[in-house]
Structure formats: C-alpha cells, structure tokens
Design an enzyme around this catalytic site. Structure first.
Site, PDB file in Angstrom:
ATOM      1  N   GLY A   1       0.806  -1.217   0.000  1.00  0.00           N
ATOM      2  CA  GLY A   1       0.000   0.000   0.000  1.00  0.00           C
ATOM      3  C   GLY A   1       0.836   1.262   0.000  1.00  0.00           C
ATOM      4  O   GLY A   1       1.996   1.270   0.413  1.00  0.00           O
TER       5      GLY A   1
ATOM      6  N   ARG B   1       0.803  -5.613  -4.888  1.00  0.00           N
ATOM      7  CA  ARG B   1       0.858  -6.490  -3.714  1.00  0.00           C
ATOM      8  C   ARG B   1       1.335  -7.903  -4.040  1.00  0.00           C
ATOM      9  O   ARG B   1       1.209  -8.816  -3.235  1.00  0.00           O
ATOM     10  CB  ARG B   1      -0.514  -6.541  -3.038  1.00  0.00           C
ATOM     11  CG  ARG B   1      -0.918  -5.187  -2.441  1.00  0.00           C
ATOM     12  CD  ARG B   1      -2.151  -5.296  -1.567  1.00  0.00           C
ATOM     13  NE  ARG B   1      -2.505  -4.018  -0.961  1.00  0.00           N
ATOM     14  CZ  ARG B   1      -1.982  -3.547   0.161  1.00  0.00           C
ATOM     15  NH1 ARG B   1      -1.059  -4.245   0.810  1.00  0.00           N
ATOM     16  NH2 ARG B   1      -2.369  -2.384   0.653  1.00  0.00           N
TER      17      ARG B   1
ATOM     18  N   ASP C   1       5.764  -7.542   5.258  1.00  0.00           N
ATOM     19  CA  ASP C   1       5.731  -8.632   4.275  1.00  0.00           C
ATOM     20  C   ASP C   1       6.702  -8.370   3.134  1.00  0.00           C
ATOM     21  O   ASP C   1       7.402  -9.279   2.673  1.00  0.00           O
ATOM     22  CB  ASP C   1       4.313  -8.804   3.718  1.00  0.00           C
ATOM     23  CG  ASP C   1       3.398  -9.563   4.674  1.00  0.00           C
ATOM     24  OD1 ASP C   1       3.912 -10.218   5.595  1.00  0.00           O
ATOM     25  OD2 ASP C   1       2.168  -9.491   4.492  1.00  0.00           O
TER      26      ASP C   1
ATOM     27  N   LYS D   1       8.430   0.969   5.146  1.00  0.00           N
ATOM     28  CA  LYS D   1       7.269   1.746   4.729  1.00  0.00           C
ATOM     29  C   LYS D   1       5.987   1.135   5.290  1.00  0.00           C
ATOM     30  O   LYS D   1       5.774  -0.069   5.167  1.00  0.00           O
ATOM     31  CB  LYS D   1       7.174   1.746   3.200  1.00  0.00           C
ATOM     32  CG  LYS D   1       5.925   2.376   2.624  1.00  0.00           C
ATOM     33  CD  LYS D   1       5.184   1.469   1.658  1.00  0.00           C
ATOM     34  CE  LYS D   1       4.580   0.272   2.332  1.00  0.00           C
ATOM     35  NZ  LYS D   1       3.647  -0.496   1.516  1.00  0.00           N
ATOM     36  N   THR D   2       5.169   1.908   5.929  1.00  0.00           N
ATOM     37  CA  THR D   2       3.769   1.585   6.208  1.00  0.00           C
ATOM     38  C   THR D   2       3.187   2.678   7.080  1.00  0.00           C
ATOM     39  O   THR D   2       3.773   3.061   8.086  1.00  0.00           O
ATOM     40  CB  THR D   2       3.563   0.222   6.900  1.00  0.00           C
ATOM     41  OG1 THR D   2       2.195   0.096   7.297  1.00  0.00           O
ATOM     42  CG2 THR D   2       4.424   0.046   8.130  1.00  0.00           C
TER      43      THR D   2
ATOM     44  N   ASP E   1       0.754   2.277   8.890  1.00  0.00           N
ATOM     45  CA  ASP E   1       0.250   1.631  10.109  1.00  0.00           C
ATOM     46  C   ASP E   1       1.218   1.743  11.285  1.00  0.00           C
ATOM     47  O   ASP E   1       0.824   1.541  12.436  1.00  0.00           O
ATOM     48  CB  ASP E   1      -0.039   0.150   9.856  1.00  0.00           C
ATOM     49  CG  ASP E   1      -1.233  -0.056   8.928  1.00  0.00           C
ATOM     50  OD1 ASP E   1      -1.881   0.946   8.567  1.00  0.00           O
ATOM     51  OD2 ASP E   1      -1.515  -1.203   8.569  1.00  0.00           O
TER      52      ASP E   1
END
Length: 570
Positions: free
Chosen positions: A107, A171, A202, A228-229, A231
């Site tokens: 994402g 993805r 992941d 990277k994220t 979240d």
C-alpha cells in the site's frame, strides 16, 4: 488557468506527460505542490562528508533463531552496520558505475517518491554514470521485467509529492521457484548491482528472501529494504518508525479535529471514527494523543484484557451516559480498523468461518451455521445483518478477513443504540443519542508528505544507496536519533533476519518480520491511559488543523515517536 512553469528548458506539463504509465500526464499542480518540488532536503551530516562503514556484532533473530538460520543460511548472523564520520577520503569507489533497481511494494505511504529521489541523488553525486531502473507496478514488475529508466526530468515532478504513481505499486510477492527464477533473469538481463525494496513487513520479508536467493545463486545483485507503512507496525530499536506514519496521522488528526468542532457546534452527534491499521492500533493511539477524543478503543488493550464485544459496548455506553448527565449529548469516538480481530470471541468466530468458507458451500438456508460452535453461533446471530454479510465476504490473498470492508463503527453505533434504549427503559439514561459513522482510510495514504517524512524518506533512500554501493545485502535502511535535528540523525543498515520469527503457514515454516504492536507498558499508551478519563468527561478537544510546511508546527515530530524516544514526559 494557472500557467505552467519551465523545467530544464521545457514545459512542466509536457515533462510530466513523458514520465510514467498513467502517472502525472494529466495532473495540474497547485501552488503548494509546485512549491514542494523545490523544497530543500537536508541530509544527516554523516552523509555529507567522508565516512566509513562499521559492522556491529553478529546478529540473531527476533524469535526461533535456529529456524531462521535454516531458512537463510547465507544471510543469518550477518551484522548490522553503522556509518561513522572519518578524516580520510570517502571510502567507497566513486568511479564505479552501478545499476540499481527500485520497487514500491504494498500500500501507498507518503514519502515513497523521496526514497527513490534519495537513491538517485546519491548515485548522481557519488557514482556518476550509474543507472536507476524503476520497476513498474510492484514486484510483478521485477518478475515481468517491466521497468522505466529514471532520469532527472522523470523524477523531478515527484519530489516531495504524495502517492506512488512515479512507478506505481503492487501487492504481488515473489514466492514460488518460478517467480524467483523470473527475478533472477531480470537481475541478469539488466546486469543489476542492487535492488531496493520499499515496503512493509511482508515486503521486507520478501526482500530478505530475494537477497538470500541471489546470494545462493552467486548473482552480484544485492538487496536492501526500506521501512514503509502508515500503520506504524514496522519498527524496532534500530528502525524507530516506518515512513508515512507521521503524515497519515496528521491528516487523520486534522479530520478528527474538524468533526470535534462539528460535534461541539451542533451538540447532538456522536462521531464514531474508524481509522486505518489492520494489525496494530498505532494510528488510533497517535491520533488520540493529537486530538483528545472522548473515547478511544485500543485493540491491543482489548486483547490483553480479553474483553468481549459487550464489554466494549458497555464502556462506550457508560461514558455516553455520564456525559449526558453533564449536559453533553455529543462526542467523538476513535476505533482501530482491526478492532474485531482483537476481540477473542470474534477471533474464534472468524477462525470457524474461515474453515467453513474454505471447505463448504454456504447455503442460503443457513444449514452451514450448524458447523459453528454454540458460542460462535450466538455471537454471529447477535451481530447486525450488515456485519454478518461483511464477515462472509471473500478473504484476502493471505486468507484474512478484509477488515477494511467491515463497518465496525456502524456495528458499534447500532449496539450502543440498543443498550441505551434498554437504559432509558430502566430510567438510568435520559439523554439523546445520534451516531455518525466515518472511516478515515485511503485519505491518509497519499497526502503531501510532512517535512519529517520528506526528510526521513530522502535519508532512507540515500542510506540504501550507500549500503548497495558498499556491497551490503539483506539489510533494511535505518535512520535513527530522529528527535534531534536532521544533521544529527544516525545512518546505517539493520540485518533483516534479526527482525524475523518463524510462523507455520499452510503446513510450512515461513519467515515473517514480527509486527510491532502497541505496547501497553510503553510511553505512548501510558500517556494516553493517564489522560483518557479526563478526556472522556471534559471536552479537551484539540484541532491540529492541516499539515504545515513552514511556520509554527511545521517541523513537529509526532507524539508516538517523541514519547518512545523519551524526549517528552509520559
């Protein structure tokens, strides 16, 4: 219409039009976007002068070191590294031309374009004549050898801009022998010296598997990851935060501040706000620290206390009832996207539904329900019809419920309404309740990156290029000391295997980078816990306003990072 401006002697819009597959060919830039392109990006001082690379001690793993050692025989145990200033000449061979690939995986997160810019600029400055290939559409671009050669004109319109549209993401994962073979063929065909994988847990696990594979085949291509994220669940001592978290939280906090003012203005709505973060509640916690809502549910606390759905509902209803007695029939409630995954009884229900959906046809007569345990059946029947249907939706590629499609906020509004009606009949609640639902999700993934994310990503990219130039592989780019001025940031690389554990998936041992969950004993949660009772009953709302790029607040670091670094009192 605003005039276009000149870039290297050509029309800006035309320059964009030449750049990407569906990228910014038709974009019209605002004045703010235009000004951000030329925003100066400082570097840690260690990257601006002579430095040497110092290896640390042999590394282990986050869990099951024997299992990780068996899965990564060529990488396990390798040290993390640190760049340190030196009085000598630059240690790396500036005359060596490199061919480096970059890929965006998973994402979107604000700042990804600056990672690529940092890689490109390092090579331009320290390995002149080098080539950077951008693999299009994520890891599938590696397997299919779909790429574009990046140039100064190609990259410039994307500097300090949001999104991943420079080369786009995907993805896909490189997992099967055939897929690894395709990646090897691409590395050989392009004569790659290195590859930078920009992604989450992941994706960085996949980066490590690629590094292991390339080394086992004696390919010269090395692999470096970047954290990277939005979240915020990819971090450790050496990697203090993932990029994009700072920007996303500030975007959501602005929106939460807006609905807080709306709630106070009308005096009659409870805004239930669901926030992104499937596996961890970092975004919800950070937004609470920035805005001071009346109720915030933290998934990790729900799991630790083994709370039921009714426990969560009762807590909300208790606060709403007490606020009503004070004359407040309004408020703001924050809910993490993955809340239902944290509730033990719901986890059990989902596990049973997964098994049924994997092996049985779901009949309209509902005979399949007989396969549910009695407690799970009672819970399923208790849930609103819309939530039942959402729980039955097709699973994601990992076999997980697609929690982004489950409207938990609407479910909770219905459950709160039902309980409040009961209390009205009992005479213990006399207020008025009107719930408004919101999901703040994709709005935060592609915003213009904050000054922090712009600079952090640029340093991460620069560091990744340094690591590849020095021949390192299987590391994740690490930039630390983030509470200090940029000049004092530390730079290095952390062994990816040191972040890993082994999980049993589909009958096989699989390496995974362990997600960093909200620590209930950590400073950010403790700060929140010390204040939430006051926030519940008193209106301590803060409206941070939109992200600032200059002036007051423009360089503020998010609460989570400052608290974790011990730079503000918990």
């Amino acid at each position: 219409m605003a005039p276009s401006f000149v870039i290297n002697g050509g029309d800006f819009a035309a320059a964009i039009g030449k750049t990407s597959s569906g990228g910014r060919a038709s974009s019209v830039y605002s004045e703010v976007q235009t000004s951000r392109i030329d925003y100066a990006l400082p570097l840690p001082s260690v990257l601006t002068g002579p430095f040497k690379i110092v290896d640390g001690p042999a590394s282990s793993a986050a869990g099951n070191p024997d299992g990780i050692a068996s899965l990564f025989p060529n990488l396990f145990g390798q040290p993390s590294t640190m760049l340190v200033p030196t009085d000598g000449e630059h240690a790396l061979d500036s005359g060596r031309k490199l061919k480096i690939g970059v890929v965006l995986s998973g994402g979107q997160a604000p700042g990804g374009h600056n990672v690529i810019s940092g890689i490109f600029d390092y090579l331009q400055a320290h390995a002149k004549g080098s080539t950077v290939y951008g693999f299009r559409g994520g890891p599938a671009g590696i397997m299919k050898c779909k790429y574009v050669e990046l140039t100064p004109d190609y990259i410039r319109p994307y500097r300090n801009q949001g999104g991943f549209d420079m080369i786009c993401s995907g993805r896909d994962k490189i997992e099967t022998p055939e897929q690894f073979k395709q990646a090897e063929e691409t590395a050989v065909k392009l004569d790659l010296d290195g590859l930078v994988v920009i992604g989450g847990d992941d994706s960085n696990t996949n980066a490590c598997l690629l590094a292991e594979n390339f080394r086992s085949k004696n390919l010269k291509a090395r692999v470096i990851g970047c954290p990277k994220t939005i979240d915020g669940d990819l971090k450790c001592k050496e990697v203090p935060t993932s990029f994009g978290f700072d920007t996303a939280c500030k975007i959501y906090a602005e929106m939460i501040g807006n609905v807080m003012i709306d709630a106070r203005s009308t005096g009659k709505y409870y805004h239930f706000v669901r926030l992104m973060g499937r596996a961890a509640s970092h975004i919800t916690l950070e937004c609470a620290l920035q805005t001071h809502p009346n109720i915030t549910i933290i998934g990790e606390e729900v799991a630790a206390k083994k709370l039921t759905l009714k426990n969560v509902t009762d807590y909300m209803v208790d606060v709403i009832s007490k606020r009503s007695e004070l004359g407040y029939n309004y408020g703001v409630i924050l809910i993490p996207e993955g809340l239902i995954d944290f509730i033990p009884e719901v986890q059990q229900l989902i596990a049973e539904l997964n098994e049924i959906l994997a092996h049985d046809v779901v009949d309209e007569a509902g005979l399949w329900k007989k396969k549910l345990a009695e407690q799970s059946l009672q819970l399923f029947e208790f849930l609103p019809q819309a939530i039942q249907e959402q729980l039955m939706l097709e699973r994601d590629p990992h076999g997980n419920v697609q929690v982004a499609k489950i409207e938990t906020e609407k479910m909770l509004i219905q459950m709160v309404e039902t309980e409040l009606e009961k209390r009205k009949l009992e005479g213990s609640y006399k207020g008025q309740f009107k719930g408004q639902s919101h999901f703040f999700g994709y709005e935060g993934r592609c915003g213009l990156p904050t000054n922090f994310d712009s600079m952090y990503c640029y340093a991460l990219g620069y560091a990744a290029a340094v690591l590849l130039h020095s021949g390192k592989t299987g590391l994740i780019s690490s930039v630390g000391n983030l509470g200090a001025p940029v000049s004092e940031w530390t730079v290095g690389g952390t062994a990816l295997t040191s972040l890993m554990d082994v999980e049993r998936r589909h009958g096989k041992n699989k390496p995974v980078i362990k997600k960093a969950m909200v620590e209930l004993e950590g400073a950010p949660f403790q700060k929140f816990a010390s204040m939430r009772e006051e926030w519940a009953l008193k209106n301590r709302y803060i409206s941070p306003g939109p992200i600032q790029f200059m002036g007051p607040g423009s360089d503020d670091v998010n609460h989570t990072l400052l608290l974790e670094l011990g730079l503000v009192a918990a």
